[in-house]
Design a protein around this motif. Sequence first.
Motif, PDB file in Angstrom:
ATOM      1  N   ARG A  56      14.705  44.151  70.929  1.00 38.86           N
ATOM      2  CA  ARG A  56      15.269  42.821  70.372  1.00 38.86           C
ATOM      3  C   ARG A  56      16.835  42.684  70.854  1.00 38.86           C
ATOM      4  NH1 ARG A  56      13.217  40.159  64.893  1.00 38.86           N
ATOM      5  NH2 ARG A  56      11.212  40.521  66.287  1.00 38.86           N
ATOM      6  N   TYR A  57      17.461  43.464  70.526  1.00 39.30           N
ATOM      7  CA  TYR A  57      18.927  43.232  70.989  1.00 39.30           C
ATOM      8  C   TYR A  57      19.402  44.270  72.103  1.00 39.30           C
ATOM      9  CZ  TYR A  57      18.363  41.665  66.110  1.00 39.30           C
ATOM     10  OH  TYR A  57      17.879  41.039  65.106  1.00 39.30           O
ATOM     11  N   PRO A  58      20.152  43.554  73.051  1.00 43.47           N
ATOM     12  CA  PRO A  58      20.520  44.535  74.183  1.00 43.47           C
ATOM     13  C   PRO A  58      21.404  45.495  73.923  1.00 43.47           C
ATOM     14  CG  PRO A  58      20.251  41.802  74.800  1.00 43.47           C
ATOM     15  CD  PRO A  58      20.255  42.137  73.221  1.00 43.47           C
ATOM     16  N   GLU A  59      22.438  45.063  73.065  1.00 38.53           N
ATOM     17  CA  GLU A  59      23.614  46.281  72.652  1.00 38.53           C
ATOM     18  C   GLU A  59      22.966  47.420  71.915  1.00 38.53           C
ATOM     19  OE1 GLU A  59      23.247  43.455  69.137  1.00 38.53           O
ATOM     20  OE2 GLU A  59      22.938  43.260  71.365  1.00 38.53           O
ATOM     21  N   LEU A  60      21.705  47.431  71.663  1.00 34.99           N
ATOM     22  CA  LEU A  60      21.225  48.460  70.992  1.00 34.99           C
ATOM     23  C   LEU A  60      20.263  49.360  71.839  1.00 34.99           C
ATOM     24  CD1 LEU A  60      20.260  47.080  67.386  1.00 34.99           C
ATOM     25  CD2 LEU A  60      22.515  48.270  68.393  1.00 34.99           C
TER      26      LEU A  60
END
Length: 284
Positions: A56-60
């Motif tokens: 869901r989150y690109p930074e993760l």
Amino acid sequence: MLVAVQRLCFILLLASLVPYSEGANTGCDVWSLTIVPDVCCTKCKPGNRLVDRCGRYPELLCTPCEPDSYTTDPISDSCRKCTQCTDLQFTLKPCNISSDTVCGCKKGYLCGNKECSFCVTECGKGEEPNNFRSCNKCSHGTFNDRIHSMCKPWRESCPEGQILVTKGDALKDHECRLDLDVEPTKDILPVSKKDEMNWLPVGIAGGMAGLGVLCIIASVVACVQAQNKTEKSLKTDSPDQELLEDSRIMIVEQEDCSFHHPEQEQGGSSESISTQDSESKLIV
């Protein structure tokens, strides 16, 4: 209608995350939109390894390498340990999360490959590197006039119009020279290590010169004795035919032994004629 709203909300969420992800050194660098609400990473930021392909989150989706490790693969799921320079090397550039350590070789050694992962002994002139990270001397018939390079064979012949003047060795090739006064030859002329005088020809020349001087002296003495004998014979009170015959022979020998110039030779002939006249008078 509900799906459209969800897509709109997701796009707004991505827009809010873009400034953060571009300015950060962690997370996914390039991602693609898949089934809402997930995204899939196609390229991590430099020095980051892939944790999850989609989420869901690109930074993760990506995380930086741990200390003393690095990665140059943007989609690798692991990091590599930093290289440690050996005793023969020194550190040119330390390791970081996006690049490995850069090592150099100490004086007297050279890098054994493009990455300089090991060092080899620096080979001097007359040598060539081998597969054991050391050096071999150039074999007979080859030479090397450069630092740390392979040996090359001697030239087989000189260019047209030149001659071989020095034989090659491990440090240099056969030396050829243009010499218009000497006919070109295929023979190799050895180089004298030390210019030493050969006394044998000098001794032979000196002996021959001395022998020549002795011959000249002997000839002069013989001629002088013959002249004296002739003069004594002409002064006797009772000359006879045999004495006159001997005198003529001695006079002839004296003329043959003469060392005077042509003008003096002519004078001697006149004297001989006068002597003959005198003898004729004595005979009468």
